[in-house]
Structures are given as structure tokens and as C-alpha cells.
Design a protein around this motif. Structure first.
Motif, PDB file in Angstrom:
ATOM      1  N   ALA A 235       0.815  -1.212   0.000  1.00  0.00           N
ATOM      2  CA  ALA A 235       0.000   0.000   0.000  1.00  0.00           C
ATOM      3  C   ALA A 235       0.851   1.266   0.000  1.00  0.00           C
ATOM      4  CB  ALA A 235      -0.935  -0.004   1.197  1.00  0.00           C
ATOM      5  N   GLY A 264      -3.659   1.499  -2.820  1.00  0.00           N
ATOM      6  CA  GLY A 264      -3.500   0.503  -1.777  1.00  0.00           C
ATOM      7  C   GLY A 264      -3.722  -0.903  -2.298  1.00  0.00           C
ATOM      8  N   GLU A 268      -8.290  -2.577   0.117  1.00  0.00           N
ATOM      9  CA  GLU A 268      -8.361  -1.166   0.495  1.00  0.00           C
ATOM     10  C   GLU A 268      -8.989  -0.329  -0.616  1.00  0.00           C
ATOM     11  OE1 GLU A 268      -4.479  -0.849   3.463  1.00  0.00           O
ATOM     12  OE2 GLU A 268      -4.207  -0.719   1.293  1.00  0.00           O
ATOM     13  N   ARG A 271     -12.750  -0.873  -0.689  1.00  0.00           N
ATOM     14  CA  ARG A 271     -13.445  -0.161   0.395  1.00  0.00           C
ATOM     15  C   ARG A 271     -13.699   1.296   0.026  1.00  0.00           C
ATOM     16  NH1 ARG A 271     -11.647   3.162   4.033  1.00  0.00           N
ATOM     17  NH2 ARG A 271      -9.454   2.620   3.668  1.00  0.00           N
ATOM     18  N   ARG A 272     -12.696   1.961  -0.522  1.00  0.00           N
ATOM     19  CA  ARG A 272     -12.866   3.370  -0.884  1.00  0.00           C
ATOM     20  C   ARG A 272     -13.756   3.542  -2.115  1.00  0.00           C
ATOM     21  NH1 ARG A 272      -7.963   7.261  -0.919  1.00  0.00           N
ATOM     22  NH2 ARG A 272      -9.769   8.636  -1.240  1.00  0.00           N
TER      23      ARG A 272
END
Length: 309
Positions: A235, A264, A268, A271-272
Motif C-alpha cells: 500500500a 492501496g 483497500e 473499500r474506498r
């Protein structure tokens, strides 16, 4: 949910590889992405191919993939020339073109294009009227501040009737409201890659409020967002790399632009991206600034399944 990939345009003198370009677009199409998009930057130190020419090449490399530009800074163009270019692209692609338009904002080098910096917004909307009328009408009479047409015609018209889908690319509240409330013009709003998810969510709220006031169904007005992205099992490496690439692209370091970019691990990033979808995006345009082919594979194989695709 729809997902798109950027068209690789960053090639220095002599570095463009036709075979690699064709392979990338063909693979993006096979992976099931909805569309591929170019962007426009006529002047700048970072080597970047023109959008219309790149889209034409991409049309020859694909069969199903929709192709677009977000955005043409149409304020800097002759509307008759730009209308002809877009109509031609739509014809040779058999109706696969979409076009985004933006004013360019106050900081554009208007003097290099012979444009009055005090009248760029008026020029933007007058130019759009000229283009849409040339696409939709057999003969056009127009007497404007910037352009005058007498019994003008343009053939062939776009393959899509009355014209390809038109997107608005802007950020200010007034501009967003005007774009959403102008009937018969834009069919969607495209959020910029520099905008954070929080700012994008505010823009979506502004657009939807304006649509409601105008009596336009929200479901008929698409919402999209460009996302600068770097996927890496490390990341920290992903974040450092994308920040460096953004600094080269915009010729400065911007904490806000860096915060808007997603970097990332696959988990990750997913998720964003969920947050971008929750903010209102119907279409996400992935824009990796390095290794686009590798990113297309990782996004399709490791990130999109986490988004329910």
C-alpha cells in the motif's frame, strides 16, 4: 454499476506502441468494462496524445466498447470543427461515442486560443448550442455573440440520434445547477479526478436538487466519477507512486488531489470505491497513471468482485 478504463494517452516522442495499444483496448473490452475514456490537455509539459485522434484509433481496435472524452474543453474549440469531429467519430464507431464538455475554468491560457477570458462561460454555452443544432437540424441559422451561421448544414449527422450522450464536467455549484436544469442538453454529470469523494457527494446533491427543481427525473441523468487509482500489494508503494505521477501530471503537489486518488491493496481500494458508489456514482472511470494493462487485470480480477460485479 458501470466501470470504465482510461485510454492510454501519455506517450513521449517516438514511444507510442501500436501493438500494445491495440492489445490493451482489446483486453479491456474482453474483461467486460463498459467504456474507455480519453481526456484533453492541449498545452502542457507532460506528453499527451490528443483525445479525438486517440479515440479514432481506439474505435478501430474495438467492436463493443463505448468510447468517450471527459472532457473536451470546448471553450477553446471552434464548435463547427468540434461538432464535425464528434459526428465523424460516432459514424466510424457505429454509435459508440460519448462526449464530456467543460469550460476549462478561469486559469486556462485563453490567450493562446484567442479567447476572451471574461466571456468564456458565455462562449461555452453558445458553442454547445451551435454544436447541438448542427447535429440535430438540416439547416441552421444562428446569430450569436461569437459565431454566426447562415443556412449552414453538416452531414453526416452523428450515428446516435439526435446526438451522442453529452456529459457535463464542472465543479462549481452555479455551473452544476445550470447544467442540470438546461433542458435537452446534458445527459449526465462527470466528477473530476481531483475531487475528493466528500466533494463529489456534495456535487451530486447539488445536481439532484437542481434536477428536482427543474422537474427532470434523476434516473434519466447519469452520474460518473473519474478515479485516479493505484493497486499494489504494498500500500505504501502504491501511494508514493501515484502521488509522484499526479505531481507530474498537474505540475504541482496537491494534498487534495492526492487525497482524492485511491491507492492501496485490492481490499483497500474496494473499500474506498464503495464510498464513491455510495456518493452517487453510476459509472466509475478508473485512471491508473502507470501500468494501465496491469491495472485493468487487477481491477477486473481482484477489485470489481468486491464491488458486487
Amino acid at each position: 454499476m458501470r466501470f470504465a478504463m482510461s485510454i492510454p494517452q501519455f506517450h513521449a516522442d517516438g514511444e507510442f506502441g501500436p501493438a500494445a495499444f491495440r492489445a490493451y483496448l482489446a483486453r479491456v473490452e474482453r474483461l467486460g468494462f463498459d467504456s474507455a475514456w480519453a481526456q484533453e490537455q492541449t498545452l502542457g509539459s507532460k506528453p499527451q496524445l490528443g483525445p479525438a485522434e486517440t479515440m479514432a484509433y481506439a474505435a478501430a481496435c474495438t467492436e463493443r466498447l463505448r468510447l468517450g472524452c471527459v472532457v473536451f474543453v470546448s471553450t477553446l474549440h471552434s464548435p463547427a470543427h468540434l461538432a464535425k469531429s464528434i459526428a465523424s467519430l460516432d459514424q466510424i464507431s457505429r454509435g459508440r461515442i460519448e462526449a464530456g464538455f467543460g469550460t476549462g475554468g478561469k486559469r486556462r491560457p485563453f490567450g493562446a486560443f484567442g479567447v476572451d477570458p471574461d466571456r468564456y462561460v458565455a462562449r461555452f454555452y453558445e458553442g454547445l448550442e451551435v454544436m447541438t443544432r448542427l447535429w440535430r437540424e438540416s439547416h441552421v441559422d444562428f446569430s450569436g455573440e461569437f459565431w454566426q451561421l447562415a443556412d449552414a448544414s453538416m452531414e453526416p449527422k452523428p450515428f446516435q440520434k439526435p446526438n451522442p450522450p453529452l456529459w457535463f464536467g464542472g465543479s462549481g455549484r452555479t455551473a452544476l445547477r445550470r447544467a442540470a436544469m438546461t433542458p435537452g442538453l446534458f445527459s449526465g454529470f462527470f466528477g473530476a479526478g481531483q475531487a475528493t469523494t466528500e466533494k463529489f457527494a456534495e456535487q451530486v446533491r447539488t445536481v439532484r436538487e437542481a434536477l428536482a427543481e427543474a422537474g427532470r427525473p434523476a434516473q434519466d441523468f447519469a452520474i460518473a466519477k473519474r478515479v485516479y487509482i493505484a493497486v499494489d500489494d504494498d500500500a505504501r508503494r502504491a501511494r508514493e507512486r501515484i502521488n509522484d505521477e499526479l505531481a507530474a501530471l498537474y505540475m504541482t503537489r496537491s494534498p487534495e488531489t492526492e487525497a482524492a486518488a485511491i491507492a492501496g491493496t485490492p481490499a483497500e481500494c474496494a473499500r474506498r470505491l464503495h464510498e464513491v458508489l455510495a456518493a452517487g456514482a453510476d459509472l466509475i472511470l478508473f485512471t491508473p497513471l502507470f501500468d494501465p494493462a496491469g491495472h485493468a487485470e487487477r481491477l477486473a480480477g481482484e477489485v470489481l468482485p468486491e464491488l458486487g460485479r
